[in-house]
Write a protein that holds these residues in place. Structure first.
Motif, PDB file in Angstrom:
ATOM      1  N   SER A 156       0.833  -1.207   0.000  1.00 18.12           N
ATOM      2  CA  SER A 156       0.000   0.000   0.000  1.00 18.12           C
ATOM      3  C   SER A 156       0.867   1.257   0.000  1.00 18.12           C
ATOM      4  CB  SER A 156      -0.913  -0.017   1.228  1.00 18.12           C
ATOM      5  OG  SER A 156      -1.753   1.114   1.245  1.00 18.12           O
ATOM      6  N   ASN A 157       1.872   1.285   0.852  1.00 21.63           N
ATOM      7  CA  ASN A 157       2.740   2.462   0.934  1.00 21.63           C
ATOM      8  C   ASN A 157       3.677   2.575  -0.267  1.00 21.63           C
ATOM      9  OD1 ASN A 157       1.995   3.716   3.471  1.00 21.63           O
ATOM     10  ND2 ASN A 157       2.771   1.884   4.459  1.00 21.63           N
ATOM     11  N   ALA A 158       4.106   1.441  -0.818  1.00 26.49           N
ATOM     12  CA  ALA A 158       5.005   1.473  -1.971  1.00 26.49           C
ATOM     13  C   ALA A 158       4.311   2.061  -3.195  1.00 26.49           C
ATOM     14  CB  ALA A 158       5.515   0.062  -2.279  1.00 26.49           C
ATOM     15  N   VAL A 159       3.054   1.688  -3.422  1.00 25.08           N
ATOM     16  CA  VAL A 159       2.305   2.269  -4.535  1.00 25.08           C
ATOM     17  C   VAL A 159       2.092   3.762  -4.291  1.00 25.08           C
ATOM     18  CG1 VAL A 159       0.112   2.261  -5.790  1.00 25.08           C
ATOM     19  CG2 VAL A 159       1.178   0.100  -5.128  1.00 25.08           C
ATOM     20  N   ASN A 160       1.866   4.124  -3.047  1.00 27.95           N
ATOM     21  CA  ASN A 160       1.702   5.534  -2.694  1.00 27.95           C
ATOM     22  C   ASN A 160       2.951   6.342  -3.033  1.00 27.95           C
ATOM     23  OD1 ASN A 160       1.857   7.561   0.135  1.00 27.95           O
ATOM     24  ND2 ASN A 160       0.232   7.773  -1.359  1.00 27.95           N
ATOM     25  N   LEU A 161       4.126   5.790  -2.767  1.00 30.51           N
ATOM     26  CA  LEU A 161       5.382   6.473  -3.090  1.00 30.51           C
ATOM     27  C   LEU A 161       5.597   6.576  -4.600  1.00 30.51           C
ATOM     28  CD1 LEU A 161       7.751   4.826  -0.439  1.00 30.51           C
ATOM     29  CD2 LEU A 161       6.976   7.213  -0.467  1.00 30.51           C
ATOM     30  N   THR A 162       5.072   5.600  -5.339  1.00 32.33           N
ATOM     31  CA  THR A 162       5.256   5.578  -6.797  1.00 32.33           C
ATOM     32  C   THR A 162       4.373   6.608  -7.491  1.00 32.33           C
ATOM     33  OG1 THR A 162       5.726   3.209  -6.625  1.00 32.33           O
ATOM     34  CG2 THR A 162       5.255   4.056  -8.823  1.00 32.33           C
ATOM     35  N   ASP A 163       3.299   7.000  -6.830  1.00 34.04           N
ATOM     36  CA  ASP A 163       2.337   7.918  -7.443  1.00 34.04           C
ATOM     37  C   ASP A 163       2.881   9.346  -7.423  1.00 34.04           C
ATOM     38  OD1 ASP A 163      -0.033   8.869  -8.565  1.00 34.04           O
ATOM     39  OD2 ASP A 163      -0.930   9.224  -6.593  1.00 34.04           O
ATOM     40  N   GLY A 164       3.857   9.607  -8.307  1.00 34.10           N
ATOM     41  CA  GLY A 164       4.460  10.926  -8.336  1.00 34.10           C
ATOM     42  C   GLY A 164       4.521  11.541  -9.719  1.00 34.10           C
ATOM     43  N   LYS A 165       4.180  10.765 -10.734  1.00 34.13           N
ATOM     44  CA  LYS A 165       4.166  11.256 -12.109  1.00 34.13           C
ATOM     45  C   LYS A 165       2.885  10.801 -12.778  1.00 34.13           C
ATOM     46  CE  LYS A 165       8.045  13.353 -11.961  1.00 34.13           C
ATOM     47  NZ  LYS A 165       8.038  14.832 -11.999  1.00 34.13           N
ATOM     48  N   ASP A 166       2.436  11.571 -13.758  1.00 35.48           N
ATOM     49  CA  ASP A 166       1.160  11.277 -14.415  1.00 35.48           C
ATOM     50  C   ASP A 166       1.169   9.886 -15.036  1.00 35.48           C
ATOM     51  OD1 ASP A 166       0.660  13.838 -13.689  1.00 35.48           O
ATOM     52  OD2 ASP A 166       0.609  14.679 -15.708  1.00 35.48           O
ATOM     53  N   GLY A 167       0.342   8.997 -14.507  1.00 39.93           N
ATOM     54  CA  GLY A 167       0.205   7.657 -15.061  1.00 39.93           C
ATOM     55  C   GLY A 167       1.217   6.653 -14.570  1.00 39.93           C
ATOM     56  N   LEU A 168       2.199   7.068 -13.778  1.00 38.49           N
ATOM     57  CA  LEU A 168       3.264   6.157 -13.359  1.00 38.49           C
ATOM     58  C   LEU A 168       2.731   5.012 -12.501  1.00 38.49           C
ATOM     59  CD1 LEU A 168       6.179   5.276 -13.098  1.00 38.49           C
ATOM     60  CD2 LEU A 168       6.509   7.018 -11.326  1.00 38.49           C
ATOM     61  N   ALA A 169       2.052   5.331 -11.416  1.00 39.30           N
ATOM     62  CA  ALA A 169       1.523   4.290 -10.534  1.00 39.30           C
ATOM     63  C   ALA A 169       0.393   3.519 -11.214  1.00 39.30           C
ATOM     64  CB  ALA A 169       1.031   4.911  -9.231  1.00 39.30           C
ATOM     65  N   THR A 170      -0.450   4.232 -11.957  1.00 33.73           N
ATOM     66  CA  THR A 170      -1.598   3.590 -12.607  1.00 33.73           C
ATOM     67  C   THR A 170      -1.152   2.501 -13.571  1.00 33.73           C
ATOM     68  OG1 THR A 170      -2.682   5.757 -12.531  1.00 33.73           O
ATOM     69  CG2 THR A 170      -3.735   4.039 -13.841  1.00 33.73           C
ATOM     70  N   GLY A 171      -0.207   2.826 -14.455  1.00 30.43           N
ATOM     71  CA  GLY A 171       0.270   1.844 -15.422  1.00 30.43           C
ATOM     72  C   GLY A 171       1.003   0.696 -14.768  1.00 30.43           C
ATOM     73  N   SER A 172       1.788   0.980 -13.745  1.00 30.92           N
ATOM     74  CA  SER A 172       2.540  -0.070 -13.056  1.00 30.92           C
ATOM     75  C   SER A 172       1.608  -1.035 -12.341  1.00 30.92           C
ATOM     76  CB  SER A 172       3.521   0.559 -12.061  1.00 30.92           C
ATOM     77  OG  SER A 172       4.448   1.395 -12.718  1.00 30.92           O
ATOM     78  N   VAL A 173       0.524  -0.518 -11.772  1.00 30.94           N
ATOM     79  CA  VAL A 173      -0.455  -1.382 -11.106  1.00 30.94           C
ATOM     80  C   VAL A 173      -1.125  -2.313 -12.107  1.00 30.94           C
ATOM     81  CG1 VAL A 173      -2.706  -1.373  -9.954  1.00 30.94           C
ATOM     82  CG2 VAL A 173      -0.902   0.124  -9.138  1.00 30.94           C
ATOM     83  N   ILE A 174      -1.372  -1.835 -13.319  1.00 26.96           N
ATOM     84  CA  ILE A 174      -1.999  -2.679 -14.344  1.00 26.96           C
ATOM     85  C   ILE A 174      -1.167  -3.929 -14.589  1.00 26.96           C
ATOM     86  CG2 ILE A 174      -2.582  -2.821 -16.800  1.00 26.96           C
ATOM     87  CD1 ILE A 174      -3.386   0.140 -16.651  1.00 26.96           C
ATOM     88  N   PHE A 175       0.143  -3.761 -14.771  1.00 30.22           N
ATOM     89  CA  PHE A 175       1.019  -4.910 -15.012  1.00 30.22           C
ATOM     90  C   PHE A 175       1.022  -5.858 -13.818  1.00 30.22           C
ATOM     91  CE2 PHE A 175       2.966  -1.964 -18.114  1.00 30.22           C
ATOM     92  CZ  PHE A 175       3.015  -2.794 -19.218  1.00 30.22           C
ATOM     93  N   CYS A 176       1.071  -5.302 -12.629  1.00 32.05           N
ATOM     94  CA  CYS A 176       1.129  -6.107 -11.413  1.00 32.05           C
ATOM     95  C   CYS A 176      -0.177  -6.879 -11.202  1.00 32.05           C
ATOM     96  CB  CYS A 176       1.411  -5.192 -10.217  1.00 32.05           C
ATOM     97  SG  CYS A 176       2.096  -6.025  -8.787  1.00 32.05           S
ATOM     98  N   ALA A 177      -1.297  -6.193 -11.366  1.00 29.45           N
ATOM     99  CA  ALA A 177      -2.599  -6.839 -11.186  1.00 29.45           C
ATOM    100  C   ALA A 177      -2.832  -7.908 -12.249  1.00 29.45           C
ATOM    101  CB  ALA A 177      -3.712  -5.792 -11.239  1.00 29.45           C
ATOM    102  N   LEU A 178      -2.373  -7.656 -13.468  1.00 32.82           N
ATOM    103  CA  LEU A 178      -2.519  -8.643 -14.540  1.00 32.82           C
ATOM    104  C   LEU A 178      -1.739  -9.913 -14.209  1.00 32.82           C
ATOM    105  CD1 LEU A 178      -3.621  -9.322 -17.327  1.00 32.82           C
ATOM    106  CD2 LEU A 178      -1.610  -8.218 -18.335  1.00 32.82           C
ATOM    107  N   THR A 179      -0.557  -9.748 -13.662  1.00 30.89           N
ATOM    108  CA  THR A 179       0.250 -10.903 -13.277  1.00 30.89           C
ATOM    109  C   THR A 179      -0.459 -11.742 -12.229  1.00 30.89           C
ATOM    110  OG1 THR A 179       2.278  -9.667 -13.707  1.00 30.89           O
ATOM    111  CG2 THR A 179       2.477 -11.630 -12.345  1.00 30.89           C
ATOM    112  N   TYR A 180      -0.978 -11.083 -11.208  1.00 27.69           N
ATOM    113  CA  TYR A 180      -1.645 -11.836 -10.139  1.00 27.69           C
ATOM    114  C   TYR A 180      -3.008 -12.369 -10.573  1.00 27.69           C
ATOM    115  CZ  TYR A 180       1.919 -11.257  -6.664  1.00 27.69           C
ATOM    116  OH  TYR A 180       3.097 -11.363  -5.975  1.00 27.69           O
ATOM    117  N   ALA A 181      -3.608 -11.773 -11.586  1.00 27.87           N
ATOM    118  CA  ALA A 181      -4.835 -12.340 -12.145  1.00 27.87           C
ATOM    119  C   ALA A 181      -4.540 -13.684 -12.791  1.00 27.87           C
ATOM    120  CB  ALA A 181      -5.441 -11.376 -13.169  1.00 27.87           C
ATOM    121  N   VAL A 182      -3.435 -13.750 -13.538  1.00 30.76           N
ATOM    122  CA  VAL A 182      -3.036 -15.015 -14.166  1.00 30.76           C
ATOM    123  C   VAL A 182      -2.704 -16.064 -13.103  1.00 30.76           C
ATOM    124  CG1 VAL A 182      -1.286 -16.129 -15.611  1.00 30.76           C
ATOM    125  CG2 VAL A 182      -2.183 -13.875 -16.246  1.00 30.76           C
TER     126      VAL A 182
END
Length: 365
Positions: free
Chosen positions: A193-219
């Motif tokens: 939770s805190n790591a994603v919060n730290l990543t949210d510093g540029k437009d789309g940075l955290a959002t796009g990174s979460v997509i890849f991570c969530a897709l991996t765990y969906a598989v």
């Protein structure tokens, strides 16, 4: 709820498609994406009306020359829209009273409410938000409550039995079975939770990174919820993990929809409301499929961001010197002359590589 339609015949057509996890995952992703995309403009207007703006986000963090003052007029708290999209898709497309779904929804929404409290205080009272100690304590309580619910719930005893087992990547059998594992799982959720919060510093940075991570765990959740695939790949079979696929798809859809508004130049930011919620969701997904240690690789971008802060603070306190020009590390590259778009796209590429490596590791056991 829509899975109940699988036994219904409509005008001679069977609706059993609603019983398939893959179909419901696609429906959840599409629902969340369209909801966030369509209600984005309304949300932006609403947040601006109530002056929920990200004023001076980087004051005392970056030199004045590196701060884009135009972003002071960009509304924050856009995570409320993402939470609404995820919640709506989850209610519509999952087995809502499945313990896995309840835990995911409970953890994500409550983490989002903690973030909302922080954002609200920033807007109305103190630019620094609520105290770090209070926020951390609240996150720990939510994580602990979620883990204990899964461990003690009587509805899926097979799932509860798995909660105190520690699995290590590349190893077939659990390396530890102890209630101390529950403490590690809590740390994983709060840390993510805190790591994603730290990543949210540029437009789309955290959002796009979460997509890849969530897709991996969906598989991974799909594999763990499928008896044949789980046995073939030597991963633990997790009852109810298939519903985690649908929830992860809802998160992915909400992030894609939000990226429509959050790409550079962003029309709104997710704020702590979104970042704490998304991080908590990713952390819990990792715990549910018993691959929490793999999150170090899957969420490599988030680990980089969090470690850069830890290293910077430790180095400055111990030696009085800084390792990076600025932390989190995306600000270091900004100080090195990378544009915002370069930082975001390159970090997305890294997130994609980490995701592929994580999926490849499933067979290496």
């Amino acid at each position: 709820m829509l899975y109940l339609l699988e036994n219904v015949d409509l005008f001679g057509f069977s609706l059993r498609l609603f019983g398939y996890v893959t179909f419901r995952a696609g429906g959840a992703a599409l629902t969340a994406m369209l909801f966030v995309m369509l209600f984005g403009p309304f949300t932006v207007r609403l947040l601006k009306r109530y002056r929920a703006l990200a004023m001076d986000r980087y004051k005392d963090v970056l030199p004045e020359g590196f701060i884009d003052k135009r972003k002071n007029a960009t509304p924050s708290m856009g995570g409320l829209l993402m939470l609404a999209g995820v919640a709506l898709a989850t209610v519509l497309w999952t087995e809502l009273f499945n313990p896995t779904v309840l835990a995911l929804l409970f953890c994500t929404v409550l983490m989002g409410l903690i973030g909302f409290a922080d954002d609200y205080v920033k807007v109305t009272r103190n630019p620094k938000g609520i105290s770090a100690r209070a926020k951390f304590l609240a996150q720990c309580l939510v994580a602990a409550g979620t883990i204990l619910f899964l461990y003690w719930q009587p509805f899926q005893p097979e799932l509860a039995e798995q909660m105190n087992k520690l699995f290590v990547p590349f190893v077939k059998e659990p390396v530890l079975q102890s209630q101390w594992v529950l403490l590690l799982e809590m740390v994983v959720i709060v840390g993510a939770s805190n790591a994603v919060n730290l990543t949210d510093g540029k437009d789309g940075l955290a959002t796009g990174s979460v997509i890849f991570c969530a897709l991996t765990y969906a598989v991974i959740a799909y594999v763990c919820g499928h008896r044949v695939f789980a046995e073939y790949l030597n991963v633990p079979g997790i009852p109810g993990a298939s519903e985690g696929v649908v929830f992860a798809a809802a998160v992915i859809g909400a992030c894609i929809g939000f990226l429509w508004h959050n790409c550079y130049p962003a029309s709104m930011f997710m704020g702590d409301t979104g970042s704490l919620a998304l991080g908590g969701a990713i952390g819990l997904l990792a715990v549910l499929v018993r691959q929490e240690l793999l999150l170090v690789l899957t969420g490599g971008v988030f680990v980089m961001e969090a470690l850069s802060v830890v290293i910077q603070v430790a180095s400055f306190k111990l030696t009085g010197k800084r390792v990076f020009l600025c932390a989190p590390i995306h600000h270091h590259f900004e100080r090195r002359g990378w544009t915002e778009t370069q930082i975001v796209v390159r970090f997305w590429i890294l997130a994609g590589i980490f995701a592929l490596l994580s999926l490849a590791s499933l067979k290496l056991r």
